[in-house]
Write an enzyme that holds these catalytic residues in place. Structure first.
Site, PDB file in Angstrom:
ATOM      1  N   ARG A  22      40.820  52.259  51.804  1.00  0.00           N
ATOM      2  CA  ARG A  22      40.022  51.045  51.907  1.00  0.00           C
ATOM      3  C   ARG A  22      40.461  50.257  53.147  1.00  0.00           C
ATOM      4  O   ARG A  22      41.547  50.471  53.677  1.00  0.00           O
ATOM      5  CB  ARG A  22      40.200  50.189  50.657  1.00  0.00           C
ATOM      6  CG  ARG A  22      39.573  50.771  49.415  1.00  0.00           C
ATOM      7  CD  ARG A  22      40.070  50.076  48.151  1.00  0.00           C
ATOM      8  NE  ARG A  22      39.769  48.652  48.152  1.00  0.00           N
ATOM      9  CZ  ARG A  22      40.317  47.766  47.319  1.00  0.00           C
ATOM     10  NH1 ARG A  22      41.205  48.168  46.419  1.00  0.00           N
ATOM     11  NH2 ARG A  22      39.978  46.495  47.374  1.00  0.00           N
ATOM     12  N   SER A  24      41.068  46.971  53.390  1.00  0.00           N
ATOM     13  CA  SER A  24      41.873  45.772  53.195  1.00  0.00           C
ATOM     14  C   SER A  24      43.283  45.955  53.761  1.00  0.00           C
ATOM     15  O   SER A  24      43.783  47.074  53.880  1.00  0.00           O
ATOM     16  CB  SER A  24      41.957  45.419  51.703  1.00  0.00           C
ATOM     17  OG  SER A  24      42.852  46.291  51.033  1.00  0.00           O
ATOM     18  N   LYS A  94      45.908  52.169  39.511  1.00  0.00           N
ATOM     19  CA  LYS A  94      45.177  51.395  38.500  1.00  0.00           C
ATOM     20  C   LYS A  94      43.682  51.310  38.801  1.00  0.00           C
ATOM     21  O   LYS A  94      42.895  50.992  37.917  1.00  0.00           O
ATOM     22  CB  LYS A  94      45.769  49.997  38.330  1.00  0.00           C
ATOM     23  CG  LYS A  94      45.623  49.054  39.511  1.00  0.00           C
ATOM     24  CD  LYS A  94      46.331  47.738  39.236  1.00  0.00           C
ATOM     25  CE  LYS A  94      46.293  46.795  40.420  1.00  0.00           C
ATOM     26  NZ  LYS A  94      44.949  46.292  40.728  1.00  0.00           N
ATOM     27  N   ASP A  95      43.280  51.616  40.041  1.00  0.00           N
ATOM     28  CA  ASP A  95      41.857  51.609  40.401  1.00  0.00           C
ATOM     29  C   ASP A  95      41.149  52.899  40.022  1.00  0.00           C
ATOM     30  O   ASP A  95      39.915  52.956  40.061  1.00  0.00           O
ATOM     31  CB  ASP A  95      41.682  51.376  41.906  1.00  0.00           C
ATOM     32  CG  ASP A  95      42.065  49.964  42.330  1.00  0.00           C
ATOM     33  OD1 ASP A  95      42.058  49.060  41.473  1.00  0.00           O
ATOM     34  OD2 ASP A  95      42.381  49.771  43.520  1.00  0.00           O
ATOM     35  N   THR A 141      42.151  34.488  37.829  1.00  0.00           N
ATOM     36  CA  THR A 141      42.440  35.908  37.647  1.00  0.00           C
ATOM     37  C   THR A 141      41.138  36.654  37.485  1.00  0.00           C
ATOM     38  O   THR A 141      40.201  36.151  36.868  1.00  0.00           O
ATOM     39  CB  THR A 141      43.351  36.181  36.436  1.00  0.00           C
ATOM     40  OG1 THR A 141      43.481  37.600  36.265  1.00  0.00           O
ATOM     41  CG2 THR A 141      42.778  35.582  35.154  1.00  0.00           C
ATOM     42  N   LEU A 144      40.449  40.652  32.739  1.00  0.00           N
ATOM     43  CA  LEU A 144      40.321  40.292  31.326  1.00  0.00           C
ATOM     44  C   LEU A 144      41.642  40.503  30.599  1.00  0.00           C
ATOM     45  O   LEU A 144      41.985  39.757  29.679  1.00  0.00           O
ATOM     46  CB  LEU A 144      39.237  41.149  30.659  1.00  0.00           C
ATOM     47  CG  LEU A 144      37.793  40.973  31.132  1.00  0.00           C
ATOM     48  CD1 LEU A 144      36.877  41.887  30.340  1.00  0.00           C
ATOM     49  CD2 LEU A 144      37.340  39.525  30.991  1.00  0.00           C
ATOM     50  N   ARG A 145      42.379  41.539  30.998  1.00  0.00           N
ATOM     51  CA  ARG A 145      43.676  41.843  30.378  1.00  0.00           C
ATOM     52  C   ARG A 145      44.642  40.671  30.532  1.00  0.00           C
ATOM     53  O   ARG A 145      45.291  40.254  29.559  1.00  0.00           O
ATOM     54  CB  ARG A 145      44.260  43.109  31.023  1.00  0.00           C
ATOM     55  CG  ARG A 145      45.722  43.397  30.662  1.00  0.00           C
ATOM     56  CD  ARG A 145      46.286  44.503  31.541  1.00  0.00           C
ATOM     57  NE  ARG A 145      46.247  44.174  32.949  1.00  0.00           N
ATOM     58  CZ  ARG A 145      47.145  43.419  33.580  1.00  0.00           C
ATOM     59  NH1 ARG A 145      48.167  42.905  32.901  1.00  0.00           N
ATOM     60  NH2 ARG A 145      47.043  43.176  34.865  1.00  0.00           N
ATOM     61  N   ARG A 146      44.742  40.159  31.745  1.00  0.00           N
ATOM     62  CA  ARG A 146      45.649  39.033  31.978  1.00  0.00           C
ATOM     63  C   ARG A 146      45.186  37.795  31.223  1.00  0.00           C
ATOM     64  O   ARG A 146      45.975  37.133  30.544  1.00  0.00           O
ATOM     65  CB  ARG A 146      45.713  38.726  33.478  1.00  0.00           C
ATOM     66  CG  ARG A 146      46.426  39.790  34.300  1.00  0.00           C
ATOM     67  CD  ARG A 146      46.239  39.556  35.787  1.00  0.00           C
ATOM     68  NE  ARG A 146      46.927  40.573  36.586  1.00  0.00           N
ATOM     69  CZ  ARG A 146      46.544  40.965  37.787  1.00  0.00           C
ATOM     70  NH1 ARG A 146      45.447  40.438  38.336  1.00  0.00           N
ATOM     71  NH2 ARG A 146      47.217  41.887  38.453  1.00  0.00           N
ATOM     72  N   ARG A 163      37.763  36.340  42.883  1.00  0.00           N
ATOM     73  CA  ARG A 163      37.593  37.660  43.479  1.00  0.00           C
ATOM     74  C   ARG A 163      38.016  37.642  44.935  1.00  0.00           C
ATOM     75  O   ARG A 163      38.240  36.609  45.535  1.00  0.00           O
ATOM     76  CB  ARG A 163      36.115  38.094  43.382  1.00  0.00           C
ATOM     77  CG  ARG A 163      35.633  38.506  41.989  1.00  0.00           C
ATOM     78  CD  ARG A 163      36.266  39.798  41.494  1.00  0.00           C
ATOM     79  NE  ARG A 163      36.333  40.811  42.523  1.00  0.00           N
ATOM     80  CZ  ARG A 163      35.304  41.557  42.928  1.00  0.00           C
ATOM     81  NH1 ARG A 163      34.121  41.401  42.387  1.00  0.00           N
ATOM     82  NH2 ARG A 163      35.465  42.471  43.864  1.00  0.00           N
ATOM     83  N   GLY A 164      38.068  38.861  45.509  1.00  0.00           N
ATOM     84  CA  GLY A 164      38.452  39.010  46.908  1.00  0.00           C
ATOM     85  C   GLY A 164      39.778  39.733  47.038  1.00  0.00           C
ATOM     86  O   GLY A 164      40.514  39.914  46.060  1.00  0.00           O
ATOM     87  N   ARG A 169      42.091  35.654  48.187  1.00  0.00           N
ATOM     88  CA  ARG A 169      42.459  34.894  46.992  1.00  0.00           C
ATOM     89  C   ARG A 169      43.538  33.853  47.299  1.00  0.00           C
ATOM     90  O   ARG A 169      43.502  32.732  46.794  1.00  0.00           O
ATOM     91  CB  ARG A 169      42.891  35.841  45.873  1.00  0.00           C
ATOM     92  CG  ARG A 169      41.702  36.457  45.133  1.00  0.00           C
ATOM     93  CD  ARG A 169      42.138  37.396  44.033  1.00  0.00           C
ATOM     94  NE  ARG A 169      42.434  38.730  44.559  1.00  0.00           N
ATOM     95  CZ  ARG A 169      42.908  39.725  43.824  1.00  0.00           C
ATOM     96  NH1 ARG A 169      43.169  39.538  42.539  1.00  0.00           N
ATOM     97  NH2 ARG A 169      43.126  40.913  44.356  1.00  0.00           N
ATOM     98  N   CYS A 257      38.023  48.244  32.871  1.00  0.00           N
ATOM     99  CA  CYS A 257      38.196  46.848  33.276  1.00  0.00           C
ATOM    100  C   CYS A 257      37.323  45.901  32.462  1.00  0.00           C
ATOM    101  O   CYS A 257      37.461  44.686  32.561  1.00  0.00           O
ATOM    102  CB  CYS A 257      37.924  46.673  34.768  1.00  0.00           C
ATOM    103  SG  CYS A 257      36.216  46.971  35.240  1.00  0.00           S
TER     104      CYS A 257
END
Length: 357
Positions: A22, A24, A94-95, A141, A144-146, A163-164, A169, A257
């Protein structure tokens, strides 16, 4: 030093290994770290980094859990891999979904860094903790988990999607008054060299982490033995066993997710421990259990090829087959235990409520 051969066996002077990533800054840092490790092992190899944007990078006005795409940060990279435009791709594990598209495999899982979540506070709240923030403080955040875990632990706080990429962020946090703090993966902050922004690292009692969090994965074409052998030198056996257990747990629960599923793993002596949990969106309903399994087996069990055997999308050359099977079985059995106690109902309601938001 190991000797690396080209597909025609003539040495590697002119070989260029194309690496997908990616665009980023964090993704580039992670990819550069993998390339650096491989360059030390295979000094005659030449690596070319091919950066591209993914769906998850482009859609920034919608919560990840609402987009409904399983391969938000991987699809475009896998398309390039399928078209032979790159030879392997570096991801945050994790992605990656627990079931990869046909023809692909995770050829290596690198040594895991800190898997826990970290809190970055607005400068005006420097020195505080989540517990000491004022009533109704807003925490950003995208997970949803957090949110599910922290709403239960810190009922005086409010949680809002943000997001971002990391840079975006942090800029939103610092330049605006919308958020008192944001929650990010500690490993990402550390890789960026931003440890000084970490105000609090959340313990497993406060927030279990995401499946695969803190680990880097190298995805390859499953039949490309040339590249598969090369990247396998990056394999970290304890990390791969922990992540196989976590991914098997997630896969059996059919999680992603869009539902709050969390884990924690550790290896002590010959035992692999897995804690897994599911939550309602507000954290008021949850199930959490821990199981363990042996991952140490006689060396003769490692003989023979196991390159063609995948465990939840991972090909783990050089790791005991029995240990791999044991780790995968652990994840599945822990999920079965939670399902027997009502996990499916909790996750179904969470998914429905998330879809309705």
């Amino acid at each position: 030093m190991e000797r690396f051969r080209t597909r025609d066996g003539l040495g590697i002077g002119n070989d260029v290994i194309r690496v997908g990533t990616r665009k980023s800054q964090l993704a580039r840092i992670q990819t550069d770290s993998v390339v650096e490790m491989l360059s030390k092992k295979f000094q005659a190899a030449h690596f070319e980094i091919v950066a591209m944007s993914t769906t998850g990078d482009k859609i920034l006005d919608t919560a990840l859990s609402k987009i409904g795409e399983k391969s938000l940060f991987t699809k475009e990279l896998e398309n390039a891999l399928e078209r032979n435009e790159v030879d392997f791709v570096v991801h945050s594990l994790k992605d990656l979904p627990t079931s990869l598209p046909p023809g692909f495999t995770i050829g290596a899982v690198c040594k895991r860094e800190n898997p826990y979540d970290a809190v970055v506070f607005h400068p005006k709240h420097f020195g505080k903790t989540l517990n000491s923030l004022p009533e109704k403080s807003v925490i950003g955040t995208s997970s949803l988990r957090r949110a599910a875990q922290l709403k239960k632990k810190f009922p005086h706080l409010e949680f809002k999607d943000i997001r971002g990429n990391l840079n975006t962020r942090l800029k939103k946090l610092d330049d605006q008054e919308d958020f008192s703090a944001i929650i990010l993966a500690a490993a990402g902050l550390q890789r960026m060299g931003w440890e000084n922004r970490i105000g609090q690292v959340l313990t497993s009692d406060e927030c279990l982490y995401a499946v695969g969090q803190g680990a880097l994965a190298v995805e390859v074409r499953a039949k490309d033995q040339h590249i598969l052998r090369m990247v396998s030198v990056l394999q970290d056996s304890h990390t791969v066993l922990r992540c196989i257990a976590e991914r098997a747990f997630m896969k059996r629960l059919e999680g992603g997710c869009s539902v709050p599923v969390a884990v924690s793993t550790s290896v002590t002596d010959s035992q692999l421990y897995l804690t897994g949990a599911v939550y309602s969106l507000d954290g008021s309903d949850s199930l959490k259990e821990t199981m363990q399994t042996c991952i140490q087996f006689p060396s003769e069990d490692e003989e023979g090829p196991n390159d063609d055997t995948q465990h939840v999308g991972i090909t783990a050359s050089g790791v005991s087959r029995q240990a791999l099977q044991s780790a995968e079985h652990l994840g599945t059995e822990l999920a079965n235990l939670l399902l027997s106690k009502g996990a499916k109902e909790i996750l179904t309601v969470a998914r429905q409520l998330n879809d309705a938001r």
